[in-house]
Design an enzyme around this catalytic site. Structure first.
Site, PDB file in Angstrom:
ATOM      1  CE  LYS A 125      73.644 -39.170   1.257  1.00 57.42           C
ATOM      2  NZ  LYS A 125      73.170 -40.494   1.649  1.00 57.42           N
TER       3      LYS A 125
ATOM      4  NE  ARG B  77      68.144 -39.645  -2.310  1.00 56.64           N
ATOM      5  CZ  ARG B  77      68.392 -39.083  -1.137  1.00 56.64           C
ATOM      6  NH1 ARG B  77      68.842 -37.855  -1.068  1.00 56.64           N
ATOM      7  NH2 ARG B  77      68.190 -39.750  -0.031  1.00 56.64           N
TER       8      ARG B  77
ATOM      9  NE  ARG C 266      65.892 -43.597   3.105  1.00 59.81           N
ATOM     10  CZ  ARG C 266      66.427 -43.428   4.319  1.00 59.81           C
ATOM     11  NH1 ARG C 266      65.943 -44.105   5.351  1.00 59.81           N
ATOM     12  NH2 ARG C 266      67.423 -42.601   4.497  1.00 59.81           N
TER      13      ARG C 266
ATOM     14  NE  ARG D  15      65.218 -39.456   7.717  1.00 61.20           N
ATOM     15  CZ  ARG D  15      66.174 -39.327   6.802  1.00 61.20           C
ATOM     16  NH1 ARG D  15      67.282 -38.680   7.085  1.00 61.20           N
ATOM     17  NH2 ARG D  15      66.046 -39.835   5.607  1.00 61.20           N
TER      18      ARG D  15
ATOM     19  NE  ARG E 192      69.314 -41.742   9.784  1.00 62.54           N
ATOM     20  CZ  ARG E 192      69.673 -41.591   8.516  1.00 62.54           C
ATOM     21  NH1 ARG E 192      70.829 -41.049   8.224  1.00 62.54           N
ATOM     22  NH2 ARG E 192      68.877 -42.010   7.559  1.00 62.54           N
TER      23      ARG E 192
END
Ligand code: AMP
Length: 226
Positions: free
Chosen positions: A13, A88, A172, A161, A127
């Site tokens: 995203k 969300r 998550r 992160r 990532r």
């Protein structure tokens, strides 16, 4: 265009939102990035959000909705915006509808990025994001920077992160399924959702997304005229 981007963590995203926003000349509004900016600036809001974010859970709606509304009220978002990471949950989606109704505007589309769960885990584990600007996103395998640990765009330091650690990713994903996925149905009732596959190269997905958004725009124009 006023667009909401939906998809599980790791769907790309953030990467797609940055590229799409540039192509469509609208601001990329990411509540995750807004929270991270508040954390690095040490604001009260940042302090309140930090530990919740690191756990992978959602920041309370009152805080999030207020922050999103303030951002969308900025002049650069008057002509359109691309929302990434907001809403969300259904309560946030309903709040957004109310805010937009108050301003006499509405969403043009909701783009749903679909990706299998095992791919999500692979993407998140690799990532790396830039400390200077979270919009610069790399992947150790799929999109490595030229020099390891260094951002190609600005020379900033790349880091993982805290909420990208595997145990947090599971939280998550769970939060995504229970809280966020229901907004797809919420928006389907308004006939706003287009689902595209988020598999393939970054460029392929961007092309697919632009095509879907343009098609959606034409369709809505025709519906309005007809
Ligand atoms: P993201 O960068 O979109 O993956 O967001 C990172 C984290 O910020 C999330 O896991 C949440 O803790 C928090 N966050 C971002 N957007 C929202 C939102 N709309 N509502 C609640 N929490 C959010």
């Amino acid at each position: 265009m006023r667009i909401v981007l939906v998809g599980p963590p790791g769907a790309g995203k953030g990467t797609q939102a940055a590229l799409l926003a540039k192509t469509l000349s609208i601001p990329h509004v990411s509540t995750g990035d807004l929270f991270r900016a508040n954390i690095s600036q040490g604001t009260e809001l940042g302090l309140a959000a930090k530990s919740i974010m690191e756990s992978g859970k959602l920041v309370p709606d009152e805080v999030t909705i207020g922050m999103a509304k303030d951002r969308l009220a900025q002049p650069d978002a008057a002509g359109g915006f691309l929302l990434d990471g907001f809403p969300r949950n259904v309560a946030q989606a309903a709040a957004l509808d109310e805010i937009l109704a108050e301003w006499g505007i509405e969403l043009d589309g909701v783009l749903d990025l679909e990706v299998p769960e095992d791919e999500v885990v692979r993407r998140i584990a690799g990532r790396r994001v830039c400390r200077n600007d979270n919009a610069h996103i790399f992947h150790v395998e799929y999109h490595p920077p030229v020099a390891e640990g260094v951002c190609d765009e600005c020379g900033g330091q790349l880091y993982q992160r805290a909420d990208d650690a595997e145990d947090k990713v599971r939280v998550r994903l769970e939060v995504y399924h229970t809280e966020t996925e229901p907004i797809i149905e919420y928006y389907q009732k308004q006939d706003l959702v287009t689902t595209i596959s988020a598999l393939g190269t970054v460029d392929e997905v961007t092309r697919r997304a632009i095509e879907a958004l343009r098609k959606n725009e034409t369709q809505r124009k025709n519906d309005d005229e007809g």
